[in-house]
Design an enzyme around this catalytic site. Structure first.
Site, PDB file in Angstrom:
ATOM      1  N   MET A  81       0.812  -1.212   0.000  1.00  0.00           N
ATOM      2  CA  MET A  81       0.000   0.000   0.000  1.00  0.00           C
ATOM      3  C   MET A  81       0.849   1.267   0.000  1.00  0.00           C
ATOM      4  O   MET A  81       2.042   1.234   0.292  1.00  0.00           O
ATOM      5  CB  MET A  81      -0.920   0.020   1.229  1.00  0.00           C
ATOM      6  N   HIS A  82       0.198   2.385  -0.330  1.00  0.00           N
ATOM      7  CA  HIS A  82       0.691   3.749  -0.099  1.00  0.00           C
ATOM      8  C   HIS A  82       1.813   4.216  -1.028  1.00  0.00           C
ATOM      9  O   HIS A  82       2.085   5.419  -1.115  1.00  0.00           O
ATOM     10  CB  HIS A  82       1.177   3.933   1.346  1.00  0.00           C
ATOM     11  N   ASP A 240      -2.775  -4.978  -0.027  1.00  0.00           N
ATOM     12  CA  ASP A 240      -2.312  -6.236   0.566  1.00  0.00           C
ATOM     13  C   ASP A 240      -3.131  -6.639   1.792  1.00  0.00           C
ATOM     14  O   ASP A 240      -3.470  -7.817   1.964  1.00  0.00           O
ATOM     15  CB  ASP A 240      -0.817  -6.182   0.895  1.00  0.00           C
TER      16      ASP A 240
END
Length: 499
Positions: A81-82, A240
């Site tokens: 992520m991110h 995820d």
């Protein structure tokens, strides 16, 4: 037999699973890639490496596949992520991706609070401004790399870029978009309000789709490179943690996931977006349509046990290290451990706090320390569960995955400390299985993800809480929670002496 592929784009490697209609993992391939750390706190990767290693992994998988490639019906994705991937008008990468574990953006987080306001940010995004999220990274590039910023046409997250390179289609799905700090989580739209106050062109945000949405087929070039059929259908996928929840069957209220890896995650299904956790836990869109999940994080979960093993039991296996845990009573003979080796996230977003052993005396043996480490990790995870319960959530069943399932004494400890039934699954593939399930659902193998989970996932063992242990741990947990406040100031004073 029909098949789907789940691609899990992790921080250190891409993991590719070939799964059949029974939910069996028929083949598995993993390909690693490096991170780039130019300065302290910087963490980047070359997105081209993700693509090259995924293509290589798919090619390896197909070389040993003895079926008809036409029977591999679909592909979907899970991803770290991110991470920020910046694209120009030709959708070419403008710079290395800035990853989730990059911490250079403290000033930008404060800028977000100053411009948006903490309360308003939580109302829109359901999350606080943390260095790992995507929006602070965009602001950092805007301030420090203005020439690159001017060239931005779109930003995407890691798995979205990989999917684009496999299909030629550019999208972002809601579960990953929720971790950008630019998504209105409840309305499922990009927040023009946040973009406006921070002077960001909302047009750099890509089109949004559901996790199970079919976004295209693989390109002829990818088909030629891998051996896959050009008819292979591609589905959007999920973050995820969302895919980890899907792959563990966390698809209805009352079910919670405890995942213990290097860090630890407690993730609980939410059927609505209207609960208020005051930013103490993350609140993201799920990979299931119109569902959400809340998530607390222990930064040093499995890492605490690995650290103890490396320092005090080098050369021993984890099995040897944990062999005598059952001989130590609840409470480790008065020894308490807090797992703050690298700071903490939930419920204390504190980068300065450090770990403690409390109550040591000369009667303690190594086995007491080992049990205390396990109890301390589990207490930290229980702080997230306590936050959920204090907000009215009912948590009755917890699926445990990761390193915490390798020892049955630890699984029983989780049941006792969490005061909930703890389930161990027969086969644990986490995010990769969740991605495969999204592809299977997209291909019409099941009428719902819940039905897919029933077909794919089986329970190995269940651990019920021991009421006598529950009462002891409830009392000790209150002592555990005191340690943070009692040691916070001391750790602040010790900072100047750290390496």
């Amino acid at each position: 037999m029909k098949y789907v592929i789940g691609i899990d784009l992790g921080t250190s490697a891409v993991k590719i699973l070939l799964v059949n209609q029974k939910g069996d993992v028929v083949q598995e391939v993993s390909k690693s890639y490096p991170s780039i750390h130019e300065k302290t706190g910087y963490s980047e990767q070359d997105p081209g490496r993700w693509v090259n290693q995924t293509v290589a992994g798919l090619s390896d998988l197909l070389k040993t596949f003895d079926g008809n490639v036409e029977d591999i019906e679909g592909i979907s994705f899970s991803g770290q992520m991110h991470g920020l991937v910046l694209l120009d008008e030709e959708n070419d990468v403008l710079r290395n991706a800035i990853l989730w574990n990059d911490t250079r953006t403290t000033e930008q987080c404060q800028q977000i609070y100053n411009a948006v306001g903490k309360k308003r940010l939580l109302e829109i995004t359901k999350n606080p401004a943390l260095e790992g999220f995507t929006l602070p990274k965009i602001l950092w590039v805007k301030e420090h790399e203005p020439e690159i910023y001017k060239e931005i046409n779109k930003f995407v997250l890691p798995k979205d870029y990989l999917r684009y390179k496999l299909t030629g289609e550019l999208h972002m799905e809601y579960s990953d978009a929720a971790g950008t700090l630019l998504l209105d989580v409840e309305r499922k739209t990009w927040s023009e309000e946040i973009c406006d106050v921070l002077d960001i062109n909302v047009d750099i945000c890509p089109p949004l789709v559901e996790s199970h949405a079919e976004v295209g087929t693989i390109t002829s070039e990818i088909a030629a490179s891998t051996g896959l059929s050009p008819k292979t259908r591609v589905f959007a996928g999920g973050a995820d943690n969302a895919c980890g929840a899907i792959g563990s069957g966390i698809l209805e209220d009352g079910k919670t996931l405890c995942s213990i890896g290097t860090s630890g995650v407690v993730l609980s299904h939410e059927s609505s977006s209207d609960k208020n956790f005051d930013g103490k836990v993350h609140y993201f869109n799920h990979g299931v349509t119109n569902a959400y999940y809340t998530m607390g994080v222990t930064l040093s979960a499995g890492h605490s046990l690995s650290w103890f093993k490396n320092v005090f039991a080098e050369g021993e296996s984890f099995e040897e290290l944990l062999a005598e845990v059952s001989s130590v009573p609840v409470g480790s003979n008065g020894l308490l451990f807090t797992p703050y080796l690298v700071g903490e996230r939930t419920p204390h977003a504190d980068a300065v706090i450090r770990a403690s052993f409390i109550g040591m005396d000369s009667s303690h043996e190594r086995r007491d320390f080992v049990r205390a480490v396990l109890e301390g990790i589990t207490f930290s995870l229980n702080e997230s569960i306590e936050i959920f319960r204090n907000k009215g959530k009912t948590i009755e069943t917890i699926v445990s995955t990761g390193g915490g399932t390798k020892n049955e004494d630890w699984l029983q400890m989780q049941a006792d400390i969490f005061n909930a039934k703890v389930i161990k699954l027969s086969s644990e593939q986490g995010p990769g299985m969740g991605a495969a399930m999204l592809a299977a659902y997209g291909c019409g193998w099941s009428n719902s993800l819940q039905e897919c989970a029933e077909n794919f996932l089986t329970i190995d063992k269940e651990f019920e809480p021991n009421e006598q242990h529950v009462r002891k741990y409830e009392k000790l947990f209150q002592v555990y929670k005191e340690v943070y406040q009692q040691t916070k100031t001391i750790n602040q004073k010790l900072v100047e002496y750290r390496k």
